[in-house]
Design a protein around this motif. Sequence first.
Motif, PDB file in Angstrom:
ATOM      1  N   THR A  98       0.848  -1.194   0.000  1.00 46.98           N
ATOM      2  CA  THR A  98       0.000   0.000   0.000  1.00 46.98           C
ATOM      3  C   THR A  98       0.883   1.244   0.000  1.00 46.98           C
ATOM      4  OG1 THR A  98      -0.096   0.159   2.407  1.00 46.98           O
ATOM      5  CG2 THR A  98      -1.783  -1.209   1.325  1.00 46.98           C
ATOM      6  N   ARG A  99       0.257   2.362  -0.252  1.00 50.49           N
ATOM      7  CA  ARG A  99       0.997   3.626  -0.240  1.00 50.49           C
ATOM      8  C   ARG A  99       1.537   3.939   1.154  1.00 50.49           C
ATOM      9  NH1 ARG A  99      -3.499   6.468  -4.005  1.00 50.49           N
ATOM     10  NH2 ARG A  99      -2.390   6.342  -5.985  1.00 50.49           N
ATOM     11  N   LEU A 100       0.762   3.613   2.171  1.00 51.27           N
ATOM     12  CA  LEU A 100       1.221   3.879   3.535  1.00 51.27           C
ATOM     13  C   LEU A 100       2.420   3.000   3.882  1.00 51.27           C
ATOM     14  CD1 LEU A 100       0.796   5.504   6.084  1.00 51.27           C
ATOM     15  CD2 LEU A 100      -0.835   3.783   6.852  1.00 51.27           C
ATOM     16  N   GLN A 101       2.396   1.745   3.457  1.00 50.60           N
ATOM     17  CA  GLN A 101       3.547   0.867   3.685  1.00 50.60           C
ATOM     18  C   GLN A 101       4.778   1.401   2.956  1.00 50.60           C
ATOM     19  OE1 GLN A 101       1.760  -2.735   2.209  1.00 50.60           O
ATOM     20  NE2 GLN A 101       1.462  -3.564   4.275  1.00 50.60           N
ATOM     21  N   ARG A 102       4.581   1.875   1.753  1.00 55.08           N
ATOM     22  CA  ARG A 102       5.697   2.429   0.980  1.00 55.08           C
ATOM     23  C   ARG A 102       6.233   3.694   1.646  1.00 55.08           C
ATOM     24  NH1 ARG A 102       5.779   5.646  -4.375  1.00 55.08           N
ATOM     25  NH2 ARG A 102       7.875   5.262  -5.127  1.00 55.08           N
ATOM     26  N   TRP A 103       5.318   4.547   2.110  1.00 56.28           N
ATOM     27  CA  TRP A 103       5.745   5.775   2.772  1.00 56.28           C
ATOM     28  C   TRP A 103       6.544   5.433   4.034  1.00 56.28           C
ATOM     29  CZ3 TRP A 103       5.831   8.443   7.226  1.00 56.28           C
ATOM     30  CH2 TRP A 103       6.132   9.799   7.155  1.00 56.28           C
ATOM     31  N   SER A 104       6.040   4.471   4.817  1.00 61.51           N
ATOM     32  CA  SER A 104       6.728   4.074   6.055  1.00 61.51           C
ATOM     33  C   SER A 104       8.102   3.484   5.757  1.00 61.51           C
ATOM     34  CB  SER A 104       5.886   3.060   6.825  1.00 61.51           C
ATOM     35  OG  SER A 104       4.651   3.616   7.182  1.00 61.51           O
ATOM     36  N   ARG A 105       8.184   2.648   4.734  1.00 61.23           N
ATOM     37  CA  ARG A 105       9.470   2.060   4.364  1.00 61.23           C
ATOM     38  C   ARG A 105      10.462   3.142   3.945  1.00 61.23           C
ATOM     39  NH1 ARG A 105       9.066  -1.272  -0.760  1.00 61.23           N
ATOM     40  NH2 ARG A 105       9.091   0.832  -1.580  1.00 61.23           N
ATOM     41  N   ALA A 106       9.995   4.094   3.147  1.00 56.10           N
ATOM     42  CA  ALA A 106      10.872   5.185   2.711  1.00 56.10           C
ATOM     43  C   ALA A 106      11.322   6.027   3.907  1.00 56.10           C
ATOM     44  CB  ALA A 106      10.154   6.055   1.686  1.00 56.10           C
ATOM     45  N   GLU A 107      10.439   6.242   4.854  1.00 65.26           N
ATOM     46  CA  GLU A 107      10.785   7.002   6.061  1.00 65.26           C
ATOM     47  C   GLU A 107      11.839   6.252   6.876  1.00 65.26           C
ATOM     48  OE1 GLU A 107      10.685  10.017   8.926  1.00 65.26           O
ATOM     49  OE2 GLU A 107       9.849   9.995   6.908  1.00 65.26           O
ATOM     50  N   GLN A 108      11.666   4.945   7.029  1.00 62.74           N
ATOM     51  CA  GLN A 108      12.635   4.139   7.782  1.00 62.74           C
ATOM     52  C   GLN A 108      14.004   4.127   7.111  1.00 62.74           C
ATOM     53  OE1 GLN A 108      10.798   0.310   8.050  1.00 62.74           O
ATOM     54  NE2 GLN A 108       9.414   0.913   9.710  1.00 62.74           N
ATOM     55  N   MET A 109      14.012   4.206   5.791  1.00 66.52           N
ATOM     56  CA  MET A 109      15.275   4.183   5.054  1.00 66.52           C
ATOM     57  C   MET A 109      15.906   5.569   4.943  1.00 66.52           C
ATOM     58  SD  MET A 109      14.255   1.496   2.083  1.00 66.52           S
ATOM     59  CE  MET A 109      15.902   1.152   1.519  1.00 66.52           C
ATOM     60  N   GLY A 110      15.258   6.578   5.507  1.00 67.49           N
ATOM     61  CA  GLY A 110      15.809   7.928   5.488  1.00 67.49           C
ATOM     62  C   GLY A 110      15.672   8.637   4.153  1.00 67.49           C
ATOM     63  N   LEU A 111      14.672   8.261   3.357  1.00 68.25           N
ATOM     64  CA  LEU A 111      14.497   8.853   2.030  1.00 68.25           C
ATOM     65  C   LEU A 111      13.650  10.123   2.050  1.00 68.25           C
ATOM     66  CD1 LEU A 111      13.964   5.571  -0.002  1.00 68.25           C
ATOM     67  CD2 LEU A 111      16.058   6.899   0.269  1.00 68.25           C
ATOM     68  N   LYS A 112      13.145  10.491   3.199  1.00 65.23           N
ATOM     69  CA  LYS A 112      12.366  11.715   3.399  1.00 65.23           C
ATOM     70  C   LYS A 112      11.183  11.844   2.437  1.00 65.23           C
ATOM     71  CE  LYS A 112      16.355  14.068   5.196  1.00 65.23           C
ATOM     72  NZ  LYS A 112      17.372  15.075   5.005  1.00 65.23           N
ATOM     73  N   PRO A 113      10.216  10.928   2.533  1.00 66.21           N
ATOM     74  CA  PRO A 113       9.022  11.064   1.684  1.00 66.21           C
ATOM     75  C   PRO A 113       8.205  12.278   2.128  1.00 66.21           C
ATOM     76  CG  PRO A 113       8.715   9.310   3.264  1.00 66.21           C
ATOM     77  CD  PRO A 113      10.137   9.774   3.413  1.00 66.21           C
ATOM     78  N   PRO A 114       7.391  12.835   1.246  1.00 70.43           N
ATOM     79  CA  PRO A 114       6.619  14.041   1.582  1.00 70.43           C
ATOM     80  C   PRO A 114       5.647  13.800   2.736  1.00 70.43           C
ATOM     81  CG  PRO A 114       6.514  13.572  -0.771  1.00 70.43           C
ATOM     82  CD  PRO A 114       7.184  12.416  -0.131  1.00 70.43           C
ATOM     83  N   LEU A 115       5.659  14.706   3.683  1.00 72.20           N
ATOM     84  CA  LEU A 115       4.760  14.605   4.830  1.00 72.20           C
ATOM     85  C   LEU A 115       3.302  14.776   4.403  1.00 72.20           C
ATOM     86  CD1 LEU A 115       4.630  14.198   7.863  1.00 72.20           C
ATOM     87  CD2 LEU A 115       4.873  16.661   8.147  1.00 72.20           C
ATOM     88  N   GLU A 116       3.063  15.540   3.335  1.00 75.87           N
ATOM     89  CA  GLU A 116       1.696  15.743   2.844  1.00 75.87           C
ATOM     90  C   GLU A 116       1.062  14.413   2.444  1.00 75.87           C
ATOM     91  OE1 GLU A 116       4.311  17.328   1.123  1.00 75.87           O
ATOM     92  OE2 GLU A 116       4.254  19.130   2.344  1.00 75.87           O
ATOM     93  N   VAL A 117       1.866  13.521   1.871  1.00 76.90           N
ATOM     94  CA  VAL A 117       1.359  12.208   1.462  1.00 76.90           C
ATOM     95  C   VAL A 117       0.894  11.441   2.695  1.00 76.90           C
ATOM     96  CG1 VAL A 117       2.011   9.979   0.456  1.00 76.90           C
ATOM     97  CG2 VAL A 117       2.754  12.103  -0.628  1.00 76.90           C
ATOM     98  N   TYR A 118       1.685  11.460   3.744  1.00 79.88           N
ATOM     99  CA  TYR A 118       1.320  10.770   4.984  1.00 79.88           C
ATOM    100  C   TYR A 118       0.025  11.342   5.559  1.00 79.88           C
ATOM    101  CZ  TYR A 118       1.662   8.921   9.723  1.00 79.88           C
ATOM    102  OH  TYR A 118       1.403   8.281  10.902  1.00 79.88           O
ATOM    103  N   GLN A 119      -0.110  12.653   5.542  1.00 80.42           N
ATOM    104  CA  GLN A 119      -1.311  13.288   6.085  1.00 80.42           C
ATOM    105  C   GLN A 119      -2.554  12.898   5.283  1.00 80.42           C
ATOM    106  OE1 GLN A 119       0.011  17.327   5.909  1.00 80.42           O
ATOM    107  NE2 GLN A 119       1.009  17.240   7.916  1.00 80.42           N
TER     108      GLN A 119
END
Length: 107
Positions: free
Chosen positions: A65-86
């Motif tokens: 899912t997009r949330l899983q992808r966002w979380s994975r990118a965050e854990q890897m330090g890739l700095k995904p957009p916070l707007e996407v998470y919101q």
Amino acid sequence: MGRKRFITDSYPVVKKREGPPGHSKGELAPELGEDTQSLSQEETELELLRQFDLAWQYGPCTGITRLQRWSRAEQMGLKPPLEVYQVLKAHPEDPHFQCSLWHLYPL
């Protein structure tokens, strides 16, 4: 013998018509993401998520899912957009928001 012949002499001269009124050759097409129409809040959020799906710097998005992808990118330090998470947190049960563009395609 007359003038020197050019290869263009064998093709008829075609005059170009003017474009539609209000159009000039110097105008550039609008950039992607710059819509001339105003989008609804939901359409704007979905477009943000589509752009997130297409951004490969956050890793592949098929099979999760997009949330899983966002979380994975965050854990890897890739700095995904916070707007996407919101946006994802605002629509937790809606598959239009949670699933990526390619969720209907088999792996």
